[in-house]
Design a protein around this motif. Structure first.
Motif, PDB file in Angstrom:
ATOM      1  N   ALA A 283       0.827  -1.207   0.000  1.00  0.00           N
ATOM      2  CA  ALA A 283       0.000   0.000   0.000  1.00  0.00           C
ATOM      3  C   ALA A 283       0.866   1.263   0.000  1.00  0.00           C
ATOM      4  O   ALA A 283       0.579   2.225  -0.730  1.00  0.00           O
ATOM      5  N   LEU A 284       1.921   1.259   0.814  1.00  0.00           N
ATOM      6  CA  LEU A 284       2.818   2.416   0.857  1.00  0.00           C
ATOM      7  C   LEU A 284       3.511   2.614  -0.485  1.00  0.00           C
ATOM      8  O   LEU A 284       3.652   3.750  -0.973  1.00  0.00           O
ATOM      9  N   ALA A 285       3.947   1.509  -1.085  1.00  0.00           N
ATOM     10  CA  ALA A 285       4.633   1.601  -2.376  1.00  0.00           C
ATOM     11  C   ALA A 285       3.703   2.178  -3.440  1.00  0.00           C
ATOM     12  O   ALA A 285       4.103   3.043  -4.231  1.00  0.00           O
ATOM     13  N   ALA A 286       2.464   1.719  -3.465  1.00  0.00           N
ATOM     14  CA  ALA A 286       1.508   2.221  -4.454  1.00  0.00           C
ATOM     15  C   ALA A 286       1.256   3.722  -4.253  1.00  0.00           C
ATOM     16  O   ALA A 286       1.188   4.486  -5.229  1.00  0.00           O
ATOM     17  N   TYR A 287       1.121   4.127  -3.000  1.00  0.00           N
ATOM     18  CA  TYR A 287       0.907   5.546  -2.703  1.00  0.00           C
ATOM     19  C   TYR A 287       2.115   6.370  -3.132  1.00  0.00           C
ATOM     20  O   TYR A 287       1.978   7.444  -3.745  1.00  0.00           O
ATOM     21  N   GLY A 288       3.299   5.862  -2.820  1.00  0.00           N
ATOM     22  CA  GLY A 288       4.525   6.569  -3.179  1.00  0.00           C
ATOM     23  C   GLY A 288       4.710   6.688  -4.679  1.00  0.00           C
ATOM     24  O   GLY A 288       5.108   7.744  -5.187  1.00  0.00           O
ATOM     25  N   ILE A 289       4.440   5.617  -5.403  1.00  0.00           N
ATOM     26  CA  ILE A 289       4.590   5.641  -6.862  1.00  0.00           C
ATOM     27  C   ILE A 289       3.679   6.694  -7.476  1.00  0.00           C
ATOM     28  O   ILE A 289       4.096   7.479  -8.336  1.00  0.00           O
ATOM     29  N   ALA A 290       2.426   6.742  -7.023  1.00  0.00           N
ATOM     30  CA  ALA A 290       1.489   7.740  -7.534  1.00  0.00           C
ATOM     31  C   ALA A 290       1.969   9.156  -7.218  1.00  0.00           C
ATOM     32  O   ALA A 290       1.870  10.069  -8.057  1.00  0.00           O
ATOM     33  N   ALA A 291       2.514   9.350  -6.015  1.00  0.00           N
ATOM     34  CA  ALA A 291       2.992  10.678  -5.619  1.00  0.00           C
ATOM     35  C   ALA A 291       4.208  11.106  -6.431  1.00  0.00           C
ATOM     36  O   ALA A 291       4.316  12.270  -6.848  1.00  0.00           O
ATOM     37  N   VAL A 292       5.117  10.179  -6.693  1.00  0.00           N
ATOM     38  CA  VAL A 292       6.316  10.498  -7.475  1.00  0.00           C
ATOM     39  C   VAL A 292       5.939  10.824  -8.913  1.00  0.00           C
ATOM     40  O   VAL A 292       6.460  11.775  -9.516  1.00  0.00           O
ATOM     41  N   GLU A 293       5.022  10.060  -9.479  1.00  0.00           N
ATOM     42  CA  GLU A 293       4.573  10.351 -10.846  1.00  0.00           C
ATOM     43  C   GLU A 293       3.944  11.741 -10.920  1.00  0.00           C
ATOM     44  O   GLU A 293       4.221  12.518 -11.841  1.00  0.00           O
ATOM     45  N   LYS A 294       3.105  12.072  -9.939  1.00  0.00           N
ATOM     46  CA  LYS A 294       2.460  13.380  -9.912  1.00  0.00           C
ATOM     47  C   LYS A 294       3.490  14.494  -9.784  1.00  0.00           C
ATOM     48  O   LYS A 294       3.410  15.524 -10.484  1.00  0.00           O
TER      49      LYS A 294
END
Length: 235
Positions: free
Chosen positions: A128-139
């Motif tokens: 869950a943390l990884a998915a949240y982080g990936i979305a934040a980095v892409e943004k």
């Protein structure tokens, strides 16, 4: 006494402060702080009670911390180099705005990924943390691409303190392998352009304990015990 920058390894955001010092022409020394062992030690907490890098021990014995503070301090002392701007000027405001964005939105985006990497978590929590982080980095990459708007540099017509800070954070994408940087053409070109800067190559060499050729005022490295002794003398 020359200023001493306490820089964190591996992959510390203090990378940008090393680059800035190289550009500044100021005489300085470096103190290596291994993370997470040394940065949370009682000895280092005497330098920075928050237990983070970078920190900068000044000639008068004062210690300042936080990348934005250190970068602006260096810039104020090296305005003649074109890397910083006088407070109250348009250049200062633009630089401060870009540094603030990098320090919050861009830096913060990688936080969940670093937490998931550094802490023991249940698989579902880590996922869950990884998915949240990936979305934040892409943004954050999309936002920075828009801010660049095709320009070569983040602020002004040449490399600035913002570009120094940017390159130290942007490399985290290579560590975590989140986005294909080439999908962000302006950001990608800036990152590659910064890799050609001698000060950036110097900072990489320092971190990896390779032969480091300074074009600035680097006077060598100092260990934490010796730095604490100097701090005590200055007090």
């Amino acid at each position: 006494m020359s200023p001493i920058l306490f820089y964190g390894v591996p992959e510390g955001c203090s990378f940008g402060s090393i680059v800035a010092l190289e550009w500044s022409g100021l005489s300085y020394r470096l103190c290596r702080v291994e993370m997470p062992e040394m940065v949370s030690s009682d000895d280092y907490l005497r330098i920075n009670p928050v237990g983070e890098t970078p920190s900068l021990l000044l000639e008068d014995g004062r210690v300042i911390s936080e990348s934005m503070t250190i970068l602006q301090h260096i810039g104020a002392r090296a305005i003649s180099t074109g890397r910083g701007s006088a407070q109250g000027s348009e250049g200062f405001d633009r630089l401060n705005q870009m540094l603030a964005f990098l320090n919050t939105s861009f830096f913060k985006a990688f936080g969940p990924l670093w937490y998931a990497f550094e802490h023991p978590l249940e698989p579902q929590q880590k996922q869950a943390l990884a998915a949240y982080g990936i979305a934040a980095v892409e943004k954050a990459h999309h936002m920075l691409e828009r801010l660049l708007d095709g320009r070569e540099w983040l602020v002004g017509n040449g490399p600035s303190l913002a570009d120094a800070y940017f390159v130290g954070i942007a490399r985290w994408n290579d560590f975590h392998k989140v986005v294909d940087r080439q999908e962000f053409p302006s950001l990608h070109r800036l990152y590659e352009r910064m890799q050609q800067q001698p000060a950036v190559r110097f900072a990489h060499a320092i971190e990896h304990r390779q032969e480091a050729n300074s074009n600035g005022g680097f006077l060598g490295e100092i260990d934490l015990a010796e730095a604490l002794g100097l701090l005590k003398q200055a007090a």
